[in-house]
Design a protein around this motif. Structure first.
Motif: not given
Lengths: 264, 264, 264, 264
Positions: B1-26
């Motif tokens: 039920m987890s995503l394997s990234v070079y041996g690290t098990e990640i619980d969420s299958r979503l990876l998210i970017g940090t650009a283009l948002y209206p503000s840092p808070a959002i």
């Protein structure tokens, strides 16, 4: 955040069928896992005189009562307006509800609704006090006529029953949505997988009715749960305002030396 | 039920970017709402010497620390292997991670990866001890080569960055999946709406990386939440065994007078 | 109105393969019916030392001579640049042409080109004086690199060889067209039916290369003729300026009482 | 090799509209270039009492007479069965033909046929001796009912009039074809480019009726010629037996050392 069915607010946008499951126990678990609060059932499943049929109805009635699920009897298998009207009355007596998923099948191959008989049965049943949820094709004029007859809920198909082909004609579905903004619109038939259900809600549909996609999955209970998440994803997506599709690539890398909050 | 990234098990299958948002808070609220446990960020966003840039990095680092989110630096904006390699080393020093989303852009119009420079940079960086997550086109041979070089994670595009066109070529993506059963496959770029993400997981992909679909939604935080549900829907759907698509309609109405549990 | 292949003007935009036909006689009739003036053939078909192989080559050479068809030898079956280069030289000696359809297959499942080996072989063969028509994927950067190496003709696939799936990714093909306006672009592989070929020309492609769609039709000669009409339809359509697609219906009924020539 | 319209054999499978052209002269040239032998025209174009209208009819009548083109009057613009029936009778008197393209529009937005009014008008006009070519949606039950009323020709839409979207729902169109093997089926409305027309014939349709795709092309005469080739391509393709689509690649390279005629 809720689906309106003739004034009743329903928390889940999923409506689920009760046929084709490997067993009654799995059906029950799947219905509960789906989070659906409306459950369709067919009176034609069993002759009323026959004991097995009554047992199933009691079983479904009990499931509905215990989990605050509303029953939505359907007229699956009917091929004429008269037949559907007769069955509808038997159904109302038996299940004590004015709600009816009205199906009048017009072809043995694609099992599609017969638009003419559907309109005829709708008119007759509305006159008799029913609250009709008609299963229909994605024909805008047909949907408009059903709406004009008094259908507050309209249920165009995505693709033929049991094919799992998903939304064959998104353009038609989107047109119906934009032309009937006041109607509660539910995609009924043809949903094959959760992405189809999400797509329907993203188009602005209010709900999704399905059966085979859950009942015929390898693990119906897990699939039911998948659809419950899909409904939440689709509902939120529609409210959150989907980004416009663009023809050319746009960097999500911000420009160098621009403050973060001004980067586009 | 987890995503394997070079041996690290990640619980969420979503990876998210940090650009283009209206503000840092959002941005912060959206990242948290998405449930993503991997967050990409670009070193090219700001020159390291410049104070604004360092503030952003500290901001993102703090966000990551507080919410157990892993940072995945990327080389967005690089156009040659050499440039990407240099940036990768700076990035490793700064963020103390061997993970790298490797981007080497080959065209200003569709912002697609340059397959040749990508392979070159991948080889060099793996030799230097990096764990590479390459952003690539949906070219099976390219993916195979990346895998042979040691990439345990491979990230083909769905469509060009920022277009929101979704899965342009599901056939290619499905072929890559079936031919590289051992690789962790993540669809990166082109996702426009939650149904696209569900579709990627239904095809058997392990994860989805996106940015614009959330950042450019009218309400990024709500859309982030929509995607978190989408990931759960897609993961469960893939596990639950999707019903086969059929060419002709199949009644979900059971045959009359057949016991319920035998009806198909 | 003609297709330019390294300065030679070809009247037909169709290039045709010579394998998989029910018999040599049907192949010959189909090639003639297609109107194609370029015919591909594989040196790997037969070992040169073997008499059957030589007979086929003589047969094809004679067919070409009698009908003013140019031979385009290909390197089908080669899996490395070295192998393709060796075969190319044998081919030039045998068929006395610098033209070469360069194929370097990178995967046994989808039979797609290997972008890396393709570039390597292209470079080596251009240095040796060949005029290369590379069979490649629909990767813009790969096409750009082939063009930069000196390929005046570039042949991206529509879909995998022999699948008949048609244009899997029209967006990619259109992007390549708009970014490489000077190149002669030919869709190669995956064409299944005449409408696919028309679509390729409508997108602005200069030509179509196919084999299975004709050879595997029930009646290859009739299908060849169908494709010859398709090429004329597509070429004219592209020149005549296709009407823009519109989202909403527009009456073609003129308004009452408006002179005919002002009605829109 | 011909299209049957109520017992009359027509050599061309293209039926063409006469509105929206830049000028009458270009219309005339386009109609001739298209090779169409059936030409639709709208009585609503001009009031019969008005001289301009009569001039156009005389112009079209003369064009038809000189080029052995049959006139197919239509009821474009009618919104009720009664209105269509009245117009039909005027039309028969004026053009001396029992043929009628019956249009009863049910929505101002997508200009789609009203299935109910269409059936009503069809019944009335068949009783009056008309030979009806109904413009309808791609609803199998509606098509079946039209056929049962006596329509030997049925004309489902590809997509809304004037949109040029092509075949929105090939599944529905293919279903109608397979379920009504005896009917003459013509795709009417929504064709945007020659590849759409070829696709319709490849699906087994007998003909295509269009107007905007030619009239709104940059060069209507050249586009008309493109469609004439498209019809030949599509007709031949359908007869020649299209290769089956396959999921995996198949080499068109023959196996080494196998005689040519045995290679598959």
């Amino acid at each position: 955040m809720s689906l309106s069915v003739y004034g009743t607010e329903i928390d889940s946008r999923l409506l689920i069928g009760t046929a084709l499951y490997p067993s009654p126990a799995i059906m029950q678990q799947a219905v509960i896992a789906s989070g659906a609060q409306v459950m369709t059932l067919s009176l034609k499943r069993q002759a009323p005189a026959e004991q097995g049929g009554q047992m199933i109805w009691q079983y479904l009635q009990q499931l509905a009562d215990e989990h605050q699920i509303k029953l939505l009897p359907n007229t699956a298998g009917c091929k004429t307006a008269n037949e559907a009207v007769t069955l509808a009355h038997m159904s109302r007596e038996l299940f004590q509800t004015n709600w009816l998923k009205l199906e009048v099948i017009g072809d043995d191959y694609n099992l599609q609704p017969d638009p003419i008989e559907l309109l005829k049965a709708t008119k007759a049943l509305i006159d008799d006090g029913f609250q009709i949820l008609p299963y229909c094709t994605d024909d805008l004029v047909l949907c408009q006529r059903l709406y004009d007859l008094g259908c507050e809920v309209i249920m165009p198909w995505a693709s033929p029953i049991g094919t799992g082909k998903g939304l064959m004609n998104p353009y038609n579905l989107a047109t119906i949505r934009s032309r009937l903004p006041q109607a509660t619109l539910i995609v009924d038939a043809g949903i094959g997988k959760p992405s189809d259900a999400v797509q329907a809600l993203e188009l602005g549909y209010d709900g999704v009715l399905l059966n085979s996609a859950v009942a015929l999955a390898s693990d119906p209970v897990a699939m039911a749960k998948a659809f419950s998440y899909a409904m939440q994803a689709g509902e939120l997506a529609q409210q959150a305002g989907i980004m416009p599709e663009r023809q050319t690539a746009q960097p999500s890398t911000p420009t160098l030396d621009t403050p973060f909050w001004h980067q586009t």
